[in-house]
Scaffold this motif. Structure first.
Motif, PDB file in Angstrom:
ATOM      1  N   ASP A  69       0.797  -1.233   0.000  1.00 23.43           N
ATOM      2  CA  ASP A  69       0.000   0.000   0.000  1.00 23.43           C
ATOM      3  C   ASP A  69       0.829   1.283   0.000  1.00 23.43           C
ATOM      4  OD1 ASP A  69      -2.981  -0.921   0.490  1.00 23.43           O
ATOM      5  OD2 ASP A  69      -1.678  -2.198   1.676  1.00 23.43           O
ATOM      6  N   PHE A  70       2.055   1.202   0.465  1.00 22.21           N
ATOM      7  CA  PHE A  70       2.870   2.427   0.531  1.00 22.21           C
ATOM      8  C   PHE A  70       4.168   2.228  -0.255  1.00 22.21           C
ATOM      9  CE2 PHE A  70       0.400   2.190   4.529  1.00 22.21           C
ATOM     10  CZ  PHE A  70      -0.431   3.262   4.290  1.00 22.21           C
ATOM     11  N   SER A  71       3.996   1.940  -1.528  1.00 22.12           N
ATOM     12  CA  SER A  71       5.168   1.660  -2.366  1.00 22.12           C
ATOM     13  C   SER A  71       5.588   2.910  -3.136  1.00 22.12           C
ATOM     14  CB  SER A  71       4.845   0.538  -3.355  1.00 22.12           C
ATOM     15  OG  SER A  71       4.616  -0.653  -2.653  1.00 22.12           O
ATOM     16  N   MET A  72       6.887   3.058  -3.288  1.00 24.51           N
ATOM     17  CA  MET A  72       7.426   4.212  -4.017  1.00 24.51           C
ATOM     18  C   MET A  72       7.612   3.841  -5.497  1.00 24.51           C
ATOM     19  SD  MET A  72       7.669   6.560  -1.820  1.00 24.51           S
ATOM     20  CE  MET A  72       8.666   7.782  -2.655  1.00 24.51           C
ATOM     21  N   TRP A  98      -1.622   6.772  -4.247  1.00 25.69           N
ATOM     22  CA  TRP A  98      -2.674   7.409  -3.448  1.00 25.69           C
ATOM     23  C   TRP A  98      -3.112   8.692  -4.143  1.00 25.69           C
ATOM     24  CZ3 TRP A  98      -4.963   5.871   1.151  1.00 25.69           C
ATOM     25  CH2 TRP A  98      -4.482   4.680   1.682  1.00 25.69           C
ATOM     26  N   SER A  99      -4.407   8.881  -4.201  1.00 23.31           N
ATOM     27  CA  SER A  99      -4.910  10.038  -4.910  1.00 23.31           C
ATOM     28  C   SER A  99      -6.139  10.587  -4.178  1.00 23.31           C
ATOM     29  CB  SER A  99      -5.262   9.614  -6.340  1.00 23.31           C
ATOM     30  OG  SER A  99      -5.241  10.725  -7.180  1.00 23.31           O
ATOM     31  N   GLU A 112      -7.060   4.620  -3.207  1.00 22.30           N
ATOM     32  CA  GLU A 112      -5.894   3.891  -3.710  1.00 22.30           C
ATOM     33  C   GLU A 112      -6.171   3.579  -5.168  1.00 22.30           C
ATOM     34  OE1 GLU A 112      -3.803   0.859  -1.502  1.00 22.30           O
ATOM     35  OE2 GLU A 112      -4.972   1.326   0.292  1.00 22.30           O
ATOM     36  N   MET A 113      -5.397   4.207  -6.053  1.00 24.06           N
ATOM     37  CA  MET A 113      -5.622   4.012  -7.481  1.00 24.06           C
ATOM     38  C   MET A 113      -4.655   2.947  -7.999  1.00 24.06           C
ATOM     39  SD  MET A 113      -5.641   6.823 -10.494  1.00 24.06           S
ATOM     40  CE  MET A 113      -7.247   7.444 -10.047  1.00 24.06           C
ATOM     41  N   ALA A 183      -9.245   2.754   2.527  1.00 24.99           N
ATOM     42  CA  ALA A 183      -9.411   3.673   1.396  1.00 24.99           C
ATOM     43  C   ALA A 183     -10.074   2.918   0.238  1.00 24.99           C
ATOM     44  CB  ALA A 183      -8.050   4.206   0.961  1.00 24.99           C
ATOM     45  N   PRO A 184     -11.018   3.564  -0.479  1.00 30.10           N
ATOM     46  CA  PRO A 184     -11.638   2.904  -1.634  1.00 30.10           C
ATOM     47  C   PRO A 184     -10.598   2.646  -2.731  1.00 30.10           C
ATOM     48  CG  PRO A 184     -12.901   4.833  -0.953  1.00 30.10           C
ATOM     49  CD  PRO A 184     -11.618   4.881  -0.201  1.00 30.10           C
ATOM     50  N   VAL A 185     -10.797   1.563  -3.454  1.00 29.23           N
ATOM     51  CA  VAL A 185      -9.870   1.212  -4.537  1.00 29.23           C
ATOM     52  C   VAL A 185     -10.484   1.636  -5.866  1.00 29.23           C
ATOM     53  CG1 VAL A 185      -8.707  -0.680  -5.735  1.00 29.23           C
ATOM     54  CG2 VAL A 185      -8.914  -0.724  -3.252  1.00 29.23           C
ATOM     55  N   LEU A 186      -9.665   2.298  -6.673  1.00 35.68           N
ATOM     56  CA  LEU A 186     -10.090   2.697  -8.026  1.00 35.68           C
ATOM     57  C   LEU A 186      -9.160   1.992  -9.010  1.00 35.68           C
ATOM     58  CD1 LEU A 186     -11.964   4.995  -7.099  1.00 35.68           C
ATOM     59  CD2 LEU A 186     -10.724   6.520  -8.636  1.00 35.68           C
TER      60      LEU A 186
END
Lengths: 377, 226
Positions: A69-72, A98-99, A112-113, A183-186
């Motif tokens: 979830d927190f990848s660069m 993340w957007s 989370e896109m 967080a919703p996923v898009l």
């Protein structure tokens, strides 16, 4: 008339209040353990569900990345290096960014896109309720998970929303893509994700590698790691484990769940041992009488043990029934709760062992009873 | 075989140690015969319960010998004693010591269960024992629903169900009114006479003297014929 006389069962059922207290204690413990572990497993599934449903053997991420979830991001041209490694059948890029999405009526929501390759569908949604995966290719199409409606409001195919001040169109509704972050996923196409989030232009977040059939995945990972020396290379399972480990240990979630589960076991053990102990004390004279009549210690031990096990089995059965009701209620809120059969087996075993261990204190007391006590008025 | 089913020879029991010793029984020697009721009488604290515990193989004497059915059982270890108690001795207790969660019939069956009597025989033996004490109609009652006398009769039924040759009774009339108490003693006397049981009764109730075959008087741990 039952013969041999079931002394243990008769003792238990004779004092109904105490027996009910015992069963309440055990079933409370059972429910606490089953629900807590189930919720934990559900959360763990959420952390890794996209990885699990993506057809890739190897995940390449930026250096020192610890979870999904927190990848660069890292330069997308690095994919070419991976593609050239022997044993790699194909590679695909995947973005997780993340957007912000504006919601109807004002305000915005973190999302989370996931930007995936719409041609292959790799990294995209795996259970479509409406629309098709490939529809994200057009009109900045996005697919939202059905669970997102709580945060994003009601969404239907054809609806428009804004992501970072750019309009996107809902082209599909999917199921099962829930994140532990809540967080919703898009889901959208790889290119749309980059377009909407220009700071990751020409960058990817993951490179997904599919091995040729029959390839040794560990060896392929080793070869890729040597070539992709600026990134981290995980097998699929390693990345699942790393992500789960991050959420379990780095966030304190594991400690919280572990503590609650431990409390369940302790509460169950304390109540069982207390009630069995007080029942033993109450029947101490009867145990002494049995010894005077010629009963061996193992018979007394057997009675106390049977009492513990009967309590354990019935308490577990009641706890199981309550658990299913709780699971039904919990699931209706849209949250995942996972209870594999191994969990039930393990909890059954824990419950019985707890009851047996709790009875040992009572056994010790009963073994010490002096048969001469029987002559005391 | 001699009529002497249970005897003690020079038995003493001293409680305590490390300089503080309390002699409860001193050099007791006597024998109990089948078909008789022996009463051991004496005031409280005279050592009656201690000698009964020794006779019942529940307590080892400090010195002396206990002979059961012609065999010296003094030195048997803890594992050998339970089978011997099951086979040879039936107990009757002052406080009845019935199992509160079991019915009258089940209380009697427990004694047979300990002897590993098969179900087919056990039911008949238990019913016969209850018939002997006139409690068949109370077979499915729980102890809480019985009078003191009835409870003691259940205790007797439990003691005789397995046909043990020796019955040891500790103050069997203490918790009963005098009329019921005498009925219980008569019951024990009849058992001894009709079924050749060796009955030993410990009591401080002097009225029993007229209803037993033999009285041993005990005072300060010393036992002698009355």
């Amino acid at each position: 008339m039952a013969y041999p006389v079931p002394i243990a069962r008769k003792n238990l059922f004779h004092d109904r209040v105490r027996f009910i207290i015992t069963l309440v204690g055990i079933s409370f413990s059972v429910v606490l353990i089953l629900v807590q572990v189930g919720v934990y497993l559900g959360m763990m599934y959420n952390t890794s569900s996209i990885i699990e449903h993506t057809d890739a053997d190897i995940w390449i991420t930026a250096r020192n990345n610890r979870n999904f979830d927190f990848s660069m991001p890292f330069p997308e041209h690095r994919e070419n290096l991976a593609r050239a490694v022997p044993g790699a059948a194909r590679t695909k890029k995947l973005i997780l960014v993340w957007s912000l999405m504006k919601i109807k009526g004002g305000g915005s929501e973190n999302v989370e896109m996931v930007g995936f390759d719409p041609e292959s569908g790799i990294g995209g949604p795996w259970e479509m309720l409406q629309g098709a995966v490939g529809d994200v290719k057009f009109h900045r199409g996005v697919i939202v998970d059905e669970s997102s409606t709580g945060k994003l409001g009601a969404l239907a195919i054809g609806d428009y929303r804004e992501v970072v001040n750019k309009k996107v169109r809902v082209v599909g509704i999917c199921r099962g893509a829930r994140r532990i972050t809540t967080a919703p996923v898009l889901f959208t196409s790889y290119r749309t994700a980059q377009e909407l989030n220009p700071w990751i232009d020409r960058q990817t977040v993951f490179v997904l590698v599919k091995a040729v059939p029959g390839a040794d995945i560990a060896e392929l990972r080793g070869r890729l790691a040597r070539v992709m020396n600026l990134e981290d290379v995980y097998t699929r399972q390693q990345f699942i484990n790393a992500t789960r480990s991050y959420w379990t240990f780095s966030t304190g979630m594991g400690i919280a769940f572990g503590f609650t589960i431990l409390m369940g076991i302790v509460v169950g053990a304390v109540i069982v041992s207390q009630t069995i102990y007080s029942a033993t004390i109450e029947h101490l004279r009867e145990f002494g009488t049995l010894k005077a009549l010629g009963a061996e210690n193992r018979m007394i031990y057997g009675i106390i043990l049977q009492q513990a096990l009967i309590s354990g089995v019935l308490g577990f059965a009641i706890g199981l029934a309550i658990n299913f009701a709780v699971v039904r209620a919990y699931s209706s809120t849209g949250q995942a709760i996972i209870q594999p059969w191994q969990l039930f087996a393990a909890d059954f075993l824990i419950t019985q062992l707890t009851c047996v261990a709790a009875s040992l204190i009572s056994v010790r007391k009963a073994m010490q009873v002096d048969p001469m006590e029987v002559f005391r008025a | 075989m001699s009529d002497e089913t249970l005897s003690v020879v020079g038995v003493a029991k001293i409680y305590g140690g490390d300089g503080l010793s309390v002699p409860a029984v001193r050099e007791a020697t006597f024998a109990c015969r089948s078909g008789t009721v022996t009463a051991i009488m004496g005031p409280s604290g005279s050592g009656k319960t201690t000698i009964l515990s020794i006779l019942g193989l529940l307590l080892k004497p400090t010195s002396g010998r206990v002979v059961l059915m012609g065999k010296d059982v003094t030195s048997l270890d803890e594992r050998e004693l339970p089978p011997l108690r099951r086979a040879s001795i039936g107990f009757i207790f002052q406080s009845f010591n019935l199992f509160s969660s079991l019915t009258v019939l089940e209380n009697v069956l427990v004694a047979l269960q300990l002897q590993k009597v098969a179900k087919a025989n056990a039911m008949g033996l238990a019913e016969a024992a209850l018939t002997r004490v006139d409690l068949v109609k109370r077979a499915n009652f729980y102890p809480r629903d019985l009078s003191g006398g009835e409870k003691q009769r259940v205790s007797i039924a439990r003691a005789i169900a397995s046909d043990a040759p020796i019955i040891l009774a500790d103050e069997p009339t203490a918790n009963l009114d005098s009329k019921t108490g005498l009925k219980i003693i008569d019951l024990l006397y009849n058992l001894a006479e009709e079924r050749r049981k060796t009955v030993v009764v410990v009591s401080h109730d002097l009225r029993l003297k007229e209803h037993v075959n033999r009285v041993l008087w005990m005072e300060d741990g010393v036992i002698h014929e009355d």
